[in-house]
Scaffold this active site. Structure first.
Site, PDB file in Angstrom:
ATOM      1  N   HIS A  42       0.859  -1.184   0.000  1.00  0.00           N
ATOM      2  CA  HIS A  42       0.000   0.000   0.000  1.00  0.00           C
ATOM      3  C   HIS A  42       0.901   1.242   0.000  1.00  0.00           C
ATOM      4  O   HIS A  42       2.021   1.186   0.508  1.00  0.00           O
ATOM      5  CB  HIS A  42      -0.859  -0.040   1.264  1.00  0.00           C
ATOM      6  CG  HIS A  42      -1.916   1.002   1.355  1.00  0.00           C
ATOM      7  ND1 HIS A  42      -1.664   2.284   1.788  1.00  0.00           N
ATOM      8  CD2 HIS A  42      -3.244   0.951   1.081  1.00  0.00           C
ATOM      9  CE1 HIS A  42      -2.788   2.974   1.777  1.00  0.00           C
ATOM     10  NE2 HIS A  42      -3.765   2.199   1.354  1.00  0.00           N
ATOM     11  N   ASP A  66       2.455  -4.645   7.894  1.00  0.00           N
ATOM     12  CA  ASP A  66       1.270  -3.792   7.748  1.00  0.00           C
ATOM     13  C   ASP A  66       0.036  -4.680   7.929  1.00  0.00           C
ATOM     14  O   ASP A  66      -0.335  -5.441   7.034  1.00  0.00           O
ATOM     15  CB  ASP A  66       1.315  -3.152   6.349  1.00  0.00           C
ATOM     16  CG  ASP A  66       0.024  -2.423   5.991  1.00  0.00           C
ATOM     17  OD1 ASP A  66      -0.938  -2.468   6.779  1.00  0.00           O
ATOM     18  OD2 ASP A  66      -0.012  -1.835   4.899  1.00  0.00           O
ATOM     19  N   GLN A 106      -5.184  -4.862   6.885  1.00  0.00           N
ATOM     20  CA  GLN A 106      -6.246  -5.732   6.353  1.00  0.00           C
ATOM     21  C   GLN A 106      -6.236  -7.119   7.001  1.00  0.00           C
ATOM     22  O   GLN A 106      -7.026  -7.988   6.602  1.00  0.00           O
ATOM     23  CB  GLN A 106      -6.108  -5.889   4.832  1.00  0.00           C
ATOM     24  CG  GLN A 106      -6.199  -4.597   4.054  1.00  0.00           C
ATOM     25  CD  GLN A 106      -7.582  -3.936   4.105  1.00  0.00           C
ATOM     26  OE1 GLN A 106      -8.555  -4.538   4.555  1.00  0.00           O
ATOM     27  NE2 GLN A 106      -7.662  -2.711   3.647  1.00  0.00           N
ATOM     28  N   LYS A 144     -11.072   0.155  10.342  1.00  0.00           N
ATOM     29  CA  LYS A 144     -11.309  -1.012   9.479  1.00  0.00           C
ATOM     30  C   LYS A 144     -11.761  -2.218  10.295  1.00  0.00           C
ATOM     31  O   LYS A 144     -11.900  -3.323   9.773  1.00  0.00           O
ATOM     32  CB  LYS A 144     -10.032  -1.371   8.719  1.00  0.00           C
ATOM     33  CG  LYS A 144      -9.581  -0.303   7.726  1.00  0.00           C
ATOM     34  CD  LYS A 144      -8.404  -0.797   6.920  1.00  0.00           C
ATOM     35  CE  LYS A 144      -7.652   0.296   6.208  1.00  0.00           C
ATOM     36  NZ  LYS A 144      -8.393   0.956   5.138  1.00  0.00           N
ATOM     37  N   CYS A 180      -4.876   2.759  -3.636  1.00  0.00           N
ATOM     38  CA  CYS A 180      -3.580   3.168  -3.051  1.00  0.00           C
ATOM     39  C   CYS A 180      -2.514   2.109  -3.292  1.00  0.00           C
ATOM     40  O   CYS A 180      -1.614   1.915  -2.452  1.00  0.00           O
ATOM     41  CB  CYS A 180      -3.704   3.488  -1.562  1.00  0.00           C
ATOM     42  SG  CYS A 180      -4.833   4.835  -1.214  1.00  0.00           S
TER      43      CYS A 180
HETATM   44  N1  C6P Z   1      -6.543   0.936   2.649  1.00  0.00           N
HETATM   45  C1  C6P Z   1      -8.388   0.705   1.113  1.00  0.00           C
HETATM   46  O1  C6P Z   1      -9.460   1.071   0.625  1.00  0.00           O
HETATM   47  P1  C6P Z   1      -5.082   4.100   6.909  1.00  0.00           P
HETATM   48  O2  C6P Z   1      -5.616   4.923   5.799  1.00  0.00           O
HETATM   49  O3  C6P Z   1      -3.821   4.679   7.477  1.00  0.00           O
HETATM   50  O4  C6P Z   1      -6.097   3.743   7.947  1.00  0.00           O
HETATM   51  O5  C6P Z   1      -4.677   2.693   6.261  1.00  0.00           O
HETATM   52  C2  C6P Z   1      -3.707   2.649   5.265  1.00  0.00           C
HETATM   53  C3  C6P Z   1      -3.569   1.275   4.731  1.00  0.00           C
HETATM   54  C4  C6P Z   1      -2.367   0.610   4.900  1.00  0.00           C
HETATM   55  N2  C6P Z   1      -2.209  -0.643   4.474  1.00  0.00           N
HETATM   56  C5  C6P Z   1      -3.182  -1.314   3.860  1.00  0.00           C
HETATM   57  C6  C6P Z   1      -2.951  -2.717   3.422  1.00  0.00           C
HETATM   58  C7  C6P Z   1      -4.417  -0.701   3.646  1.00  0.00           C
HETATM   59  O6  C6P Z   1      -5.375  -1.380   3.031  1.00  0.00           O
HETATM   60  C8  C6P Z   1      -4.606   0.632   4.075  1.00  0.00           C
HETATM   61  C9  C6P Z   1      -5.886   1.351   3.794  1.00  0.00           C
HETATM   62  C10 C6P Z   1      -7.831   1.462   2.295  1.00  0.00           C
HETATM   63  O7  C6P Z   1      -7.780  -0.278   0.697  1.00  0.00           O
HETATM   64  C11 C6P Z   1      -7.815   2.928   2.042  1.00  0.00           C
HETATM   65  S1  C6P Z   1      -6.661   3.387   0.815  1.00  0.00           S
END
Ligand code: C6P
Length: 413
Positions: A129, A206, A209, A232, A371
């Site tokens: 990401h 990370d 998910q 999430k 992203c």
């Molecule tokens: N992905 C998606 O629609 P934040 O925005 O900091 O809470 O999470 C960032 C992030 C980091 N790693 C992974 C694997 C992610 O999926 C995400 C967030 C969302 O897929 C928003 S772009």
């Protein structure tokens, strides 16, 4: 609700915890399949926010009055709850951040800027990401370090032979996504941790998910850092967490300075507070931190094994139904080996058009690059449509999506 290890989720009852799922748009019921972006929030988590603001709203660690004491205790205990949820040994290893992105940046600034230099390498994957890819890319530019990327195979797995070649004694950090938000690939993070440690490198996982969808034990996977977001996993926005092994966090210098992150200050010097407060400068996000812990308790009460099983079954169902036509290309590993996301393209229909048409059916999916632009370059697609599932979704909702995709197929035929 008690933990029912072997029973399937009672989704109909569980949906009552999420009033937003009753929404309709001009009489068309909402079908919310954008959970990888943000999940919905159950009543008890919202109520925990209301309880805080109505009952004990005060700053933490700054007052000896009753309200401040109550807020401080609740905020501190929230760290314990979230730490326990991912298998950390205690609050010392669990820093509250704004989200996963801020957790990454915390390590990149606090550790990377101080530790990396020319000749050092950061190994990432092609499925990162932007939260990790852009962060390490920019820190590498500033320090003279180099980023390398573990490629993916045609079926969306990490090429582990290439990983073994890329991770060398020059590697200082391996930063890898646990479950890809685009491919759904579940990466072998424990194996990658072994590889990193064999070469004296750290590993940052990370978990944005993974934590919402499966039991996670940071100690079992032996990662050095781990990040995830509250929004999430049934929690509020604006709160996330950075796990770090205690001895590493102790050695690291903070990168944000100010109130609460200090023990003692003179005009010449400052002495840092104990963990985790050393990394939480200024008034923190108290209410959302407490609600984050409530979300963990909610998921714990349901049982993460059941959440995982339900997500897997629904993903398999969606994969099978979307594959009924061969003009649909689904990215990533097979249906029985992936997280709860299905990113796809319908031949001849741009993902944004598809998303707009299914929206007319009340279906919320995401369209774009999610992203993961470099990954989309590798896939040879500028964008994809993505359905992502959570504990309250049903097969009937997947059917609505599939009907809407049929409609798009006919419109563009
Ligand atoms: N992905 C998606 O629609 P934040 O925005 O900091 O809470 O999470 C960032 C992030 C980091 N790693 C992974 C694997 C992610 O999926 C995400 C967030 C969302 O897929 C928003 S772009």
């Amino acid at each position: 609700m008690g933990v029912r290890e072997s029973e399937p989720l009672d989704v109909a009852t569980l949906r009552e915890d999420f009033p937003i799922l009753d929404r309709e748009f001009d009489g068309t019921p909402l079908v919310y399949l954008d959970n990888a972006a943000t999940s919905q929030t159950p009543t008890r988590v919202v109520e925990s926010l209301v309880d805080y603001y109505y009952g004990y709203n005060a700053n933490v660690h700054r007052g000896i009055h009753n309200l401040s004491q109550e807020a401080s205790i609740a905020y501190e205990e929230a760290h314990d709850t979230v730490a326990e949820f991912v298998g950390a040994s205690g609050r010392e290893e669990l820093v509250f951040t704004k989200n996963t992105t801020e957790a990454m940046n915390t390590v990149a600034y606090a550790w990377g800027l101080n530790e990396l230099g020319p000749g050092d390498e950061v190994v990432l994957t092609e499925m990162e990401h932007h939260a990790s890819l852009v962060t390490w890319q920019q820190i590498a530019k500033r320090t003279g370090a180099e980023c390398k990327y573990i490629p993916i195979t045609d079926d969306g797995y990490l090429d582990m032979d290439a990983a073994a070649d890329l991770i060398t004694d020059d590697t200082r950090m391996v930063s890898v996504v646990h479950v890809s938000n685009t491919l759904g690939t579940v990466n072998p993070v424990a194996d990658l941790a072994d590889l990193a440690h064999d070469h004296g490198a750290y590993i940052f996982v990370d978990g944005a998910q993974s934590v919402p969808h499966r039991p996670v034990d940071v100690q079992a996977m032996d990662c050095d850092f781990f990040a995830f977001s509250g929004h999430k996993m049934c929690g509020p926005t604006g709160i996330g967490a950075l796990y770090g092994k205690q001895h590493i966090l102790e050695e690291m210098e903070p990168h944000l300075y100010g109130g609460d992150m200090i023990l003692k200050v003179t005009f010449e010097e400052s002495k840092w507070n104990e963990l985790p407060w050393k990394f939480e400068a200024g008034t923190p996000n108290i209410a959302d931190g407490i609600a984050f812990a409530e979300a963990c308790d909610y998921l714990d009460d349901i049982g993460m094994e059941q959440v995982k099983t339900h997500g897997e079954a629904l993903t398999q169902y969606a994969y099978d139904r979307l594959s009924e036509h061969d003009d649909v290309e689904i990215y990533g590993p097979p249906a029985d080996d992936r997280g709860a996301v299905v990113a796809f393209n319908l031949d001849g229909v741009h993902a944004h058009d598809l998303s707009s048409i299914v929206n007319d059916y009340g279906v919320a999916i995401r369209a774009g690059d999610h992203c993961t632009q470099p990954l989309h370059d590798v896939l040879g697609a500028s964008a994809s449509a993505r359905a992502s599932f959570y504990l309250y979704n049903t097969e009937a909702e997947v059917d609505v999506l599939v009907d809407a995709v049929d409609e798009a197929r006919q419109l563009f035929a």
